[in-house]
Design an enzyme around this catalytic site. Structure first.
Site, PDB file in Angstrom:
ATOM      1  N   GLY A   1      18.199  31.964 -22.502  1.00  0.00           N
ATOM      2  CA  GLY A   1      18.645  33.344 -22.624  1.00  0.00           C
ATOM      3  C   GLY A   1      19.306  33.826 -21.350  1.00  0.00           C
TER       4      GLY A   1
ATOM      5  CG  LEU B   1      15.091  37.096 -17.380  1.00  0.00           C
ATOM      6  CD1 LEU B   1      15.622  37.654 -16.060  1.00  0.00           C
ATOM      7  CD2 LEU B   1      13.939  37.943 -17.911  1.00  0.00           C
TER       8      LEU B   1
ATOM      9  CE1 TYR C   1      16.140  36.664 -34.119  1.00  0.00           C
ATOM     10  CE2 TYR C   1      15.208  38.803 -34.696  1.00  0.00           C
ATOM     11  CZ  TYR C   1      16.096  37.771 -34.949  1.00  0.00           C
ATOM     12  OH  TYR C   1      16.960  37.851 -36.019  1.00  0.00           O
ATOM     13  CB  THR C   2      17.391  40.274 -28.062  1.00  0.00           C
ATOM     14  OG1 THR C   2      18.352  39.203 -28.063  1.00  0.00           O
ATOM     15  CG2 THR C   2      16.332  40.018 -26.999  1.00  0.00           C
TER      16      THR C   2
ATOM     17  CG  ASP D   1      16.203  50.581 -23.624  1.00  0.00           C
ATOM     18  OD1 ASP D   1      16.319  49.345 -23.491  1.00  0.00           O
ATOM     19  OD2 ASP D   1      17.013  51.271 -24.273  1.00  0.00           O
TER      20      ASP D   1
ATOM     21  CE1 TYR E   1      14.015  43.100 -29.040  1.00  0.00           C
ATOM     22  CE2 TYR E   1      14.703  45.305 -28.381  1.00  0.00           C
ATOM     23  CZ  TYR E   1      14.424  43.988 -28.058  1.00  0.00           C
ATOM     24  OH  TYR E   1      14.546  43.562 -26.760  1.00  0.00           O
TER      25      TYR E   1
ATOM     26  CE  LYS F   1      10.622  42.708 -25.718  1.00  0.00           C
ATOM     27  NZ  LYS F   1      10.592  41.343 -25.112  1.00  0.00           N
TER      28      LYS F   1
ATOM     29  CD1 TRP G   1      20.809  50.117 -22.573  1.00  0.00           C
ATOM     30  CD2 TRP G   1      22.719  50.898 -21.701  1.00  0.00           C
ATOM     31  NE1 TRP G   1      21.049  51.339 -23.136  1.00  0.00           N
ATOM     32  CE2 TRP G   1      22.206  51.849 -22.624  1.00  0.00           C
ATOM     33  CE3 TRP G   1      23.892  51.200 -21.023  1.00  0.00           C
ATOM     34  CZ2 TRP G   1      22.854  53.060 -22.901  1.00  0.00           C
ATOM     35  CZ3 TRP G   1      24.529  52.406 -21.292  1.00  0.00           C
ATOM     36  CH2 TRP G   1      24.028  53.312 -22.219  1.00  0.00           C
TER      37      TRP G   1
END
Length: 286
Positions: free
Chosen positions: A10, A12, A56-57, A99, A122, A126, A146
């Protein structure tokens, strides 16, 4: 430090690979963190910490039944598995949240202790992962917003679309601060290095909060591209969408006081954006 990083592929995870040449990086093929048995049988004894960069985004995809199930496994169950395993091994766990656990109705920057109230699946998965991380008292839960880095993200989407379009319509009523994946990765490592107090932290780049539309304008200005941005509202953007989509928070600005007090240096988002675009081949147009 000897660190295990999950979610290696990913945005990150890729940023962490550049900063941790001696780290051990896994993906879902080499370690399925949603599988409790696989996690429990993985030898953590040689590591000083685990950073969970897996998520999972697909925010809209989470609104479908298969997406919800996958998000629950990756964003919630996997965190519980890692939290228990790191607790047994007596090492810290770093996990990353979003966020989207907030409903975006605040009129001032969100503090770490503010009540969470996700608007979509989502955010709900989280949020469940946040609670799961507490199974290990020695945990760092870092919420971000973001995010962009090496991978699919808003910055690259804008740059790619500008190849064929002279005007783009972008929502202007969602407000937040962008976050460089490189800057986030550095902050996570610094929390571990300095042995900061475990708990919840908010991290984004600093600077003036901005709308997605104004962020797009900043991208084109920095990349020296002649592409105009037309403002629209979130409601207008989705009014003709017939596939499942997630409700978005309109306000995603974090208070950064706590992480600053922990000694983490913050970079203005415009500075980090300039660095990112400067490193992109042909301004991100491959």
């Amino acid at each position: 430090m000897a660190i295990l990083v999950t979610g290696a592929n990913g945005q990150l995870g890729r940023a962490l690979q550049k900063l941790l040449p001696d780290g051990v990086f896994t993906d879902s093929d080499s370690l399925n963190i949603a599988d409790e048995q696989a996690v429990n049988s993985f030898d953590l004894s040689r590591f000083e910490a685990v950073i969970n960069a897996a998520a999972y985004t697909n925010v809209d995809g989470c609104e479908t039944e298969p997406g919800t199930n996958l998000a629950w496994q990756v964003n919630s169950q996997a965190v519980a598995n890692l939290a228990m395993a790191t607790r047994v091994s007596q090492i810290p766990l770093v996990s990353v949240s979003t966020d989207y656990v907030f409903d975006g109705t605040s009129s001032k920057p969100y503090q770490e202790a503010d009540p969470i109230r996700p608007l979509n699946m989502y955010g709900a998965t989280k949020a469940a992962g946040e609670f799961a991380s507490r199974l290990n008292a020695n945990h760092y839960l870092v919420r971000t917003s973001w995010l962009y880095g090496d991978g699919h993200n808003f910055v690259r989407t804008m740059l790619d679309l500008s190849r064929t379009k002279k005007e783009l319509t972008v929502v202007s009523d969602q407000i937040g601060r962008p976050t460089s994946a490189t800057d986030l990765a550095q902050a996570l490592l610094e929390l571990l290095k300095t042995k900061a107090e475990p708990g919840i932290y908010h991290f984004s780049n600093s600077g003036r909060p901005v709308s997605w539309a104004d962020f797009a304008r900043a991208i084109f200005k920095e990349a020296k591209l002649d592409c105009q941005v037309r403002d629209t509202s979130t409601e207008e953007h989705y009014q003709n969408v017939t596939t499942p989509y997630a409700k978005r928070p309109l306000y995603s600005v974090f208070s950064l006081n706590k992480i600053e007090k922990a000694g983490i240096n913050l970079t203005d988002w415009q500075t980090s954006l300039a660095t990112y675009i400067g490193q992109e081949p042909k301004n991100g147009r491959s």
